[in-house]
Write a protein that holds these residues in place. Structure first.
Motif, short mmCIF file in Angstrom:
data_model
loop_
_atom_site.label_atom_id
_atom_site.label_comp_id
_atom_site.label_asym_id
_atom_site.label_seq_id
_atom_site.Cartn_x
_atom_site.Cartn_y
_atom_site.Cartn_z
N SER A 38 -13.72 0.62 -63.45
CA SER A 38 -13.68 1.59 -62.35
C SER A 38 -12.37 2.36 -62.36
O SER A 38 -12.34 3.59 -62.18
N ASP B 172 -11.82 -5.00 -62.14
CA ASP B 172 -12.14 -3.61 -61.79
C ASP B 172 -11.54 -2.58 -62.74
O ASP B 172 -11.42 -1.41 -62.39
N ASP C 147 -10.17 -7.56 -50.60
CA ASP C 147 -11.45 -7.61 -49.89
C ASP C 147 -12.05 -6.22 -49.67
O ASP C 147 -12.90 -6.04 -48.80
N GLU C 148 -11.59 -5.24 -50.44
CA GLU C 148 -12.14 -3.89 -50.27
C GLU C 148 -12.61 -3.34 -51.61
O GLU C 148 -12.14 -3.77 -52.66
N ALA C 149 -13.53 -2.39 -51.56
CA ALA C 149 -13.93 -1.70 -52.78
C ALA C 149 -12.71 -0.99 -53.34
O ALA C 149 -11.99 -0.31 -52.61
N PRO C 150 -12.41 -1.15 -54.63
CA PRO C 150 -11.18 -0.58 -55.18
C PRO C 150 -11.22 0.94 -55.37
O PRO C 150 -10.18 1.59 -55.36
N ALA C 151 -12.41 1.51 -55.52
CA ALA C 151 -12.50 2.93 -55.91
C ALA C 151 -11.69 3.88 -55.02
O ALA C 151 -10.95 4.72 -55.54
#
Ligand SMILES: *Cc1c(COP(=O)(O)O)cnc(C)c1O
Length: 231
Positions: free
Chosen positions: A204, A201, A172-176
């Protein structure tokens, strides 16, 4: 048949996306290994992907891999098999015999039994330490603040040649930021390899330096756990 053909087309699309992500990041596509994660899929789904030339595969369970891969390896020489799921110490012997690469070294007990089995079996495995970059309580992996010490312990106490880090960012988080953190920890321990990026992803992850992307759904389609082959 139709399903296998779909997987071959999706494999080509994933390879094209990897090349595009590499171009955009100014990286050589040869620096990124595609690990096709075939967990839950049977030999009939994997064979067309092998026939299309893919040779690097990932599985997350020792028993499942042991049931599927010896026969596939006889049919298709040159397969490199990666364990991407958690490893129990009582499965270390089988894992060392079956896999070429283990992505989930994450505690002293596993480091110890792997070192013993690798020596005993005279095998050469490539090893990654899994880092729990999101510090998620339910997730495997060493915590980021303990990673440097654990990598040093693997090397110095157990004599393991750790070559990379692996991470699975929280769903549930941006992976970057997680990819960036893994890359930073790897850099300061002198680890050349980064196993990060999944179906959603991987582009990214490549921008952040992934050398191994682990892609299942985007190649094989949705997994149906109720149809998982019996162990
Ligand atoms: C299943 C799995 C993958 C592949 O995930 P997709 O989202 O299907 O690409 C990658 N890494 C690990 C550790 C996995 O268990």
């Amino acid at each position: 048949m139709a399903e296998g053909q779909g997987a071959v087309e999706r494999l080509a699309a994933v390879r094209a996306e990897i090349e595009k992500a590499c171009r955009e990041a100014g990286r050589d596509p040869a620096s990124v290994t595609l690990v096709a994660v075939s967990k839950t899929f049977g030999a009939d789904a994997i064979q067309p992907v092998l026939a299309a030339g893919q040779r690097v595969f990932g599985e997350n369970r020792v028993q499942e891999a042991k049931a599927k891969w010896p026969a596939l390896r006889e049919e298709f020489p040159g397969v490199e098999l990666h364990l991407v799921g958690p490893l129990q110490s009582n499965k270390a012997k089988e894992a060392v015999a079956l896999f070429d690469v283990i992505h989930t070294v994450d505690r002293p007990k596993i480091a110890e039994v792997l070192a013993a089995e690798i020596a005993k079996q005279g095998r050469r495995l490539r090893l990654f330490v899994e880092v729990n970059t999101g510090a998620e309580p339910q997730k495997a992996g060493v915590l980021p603040e303990n990673a440097d010490a654990f990598i040093a312990e693997c090397r110095e106490k157990y004599g393991l040649a750790i070559e990379g880090l692996m991470c699975i960012p929280p769903l549930d988080e941006a992976p970057a930021p997680h990819f960036a953190l893994a890359a930073k920890i790897a850099g300061r321990s002198g680890l050349a390899l980064l196993s990060m990026g999944m179906s959603a992803d991987f582009a990214s992850a490549i921008a952040f330096g992934a050398t191994h992307v682990r892609v299942g759904t985007a190649i094989f389609g949705e997994r149906h756990y109720d149809q998982r082959m019996s162990m």
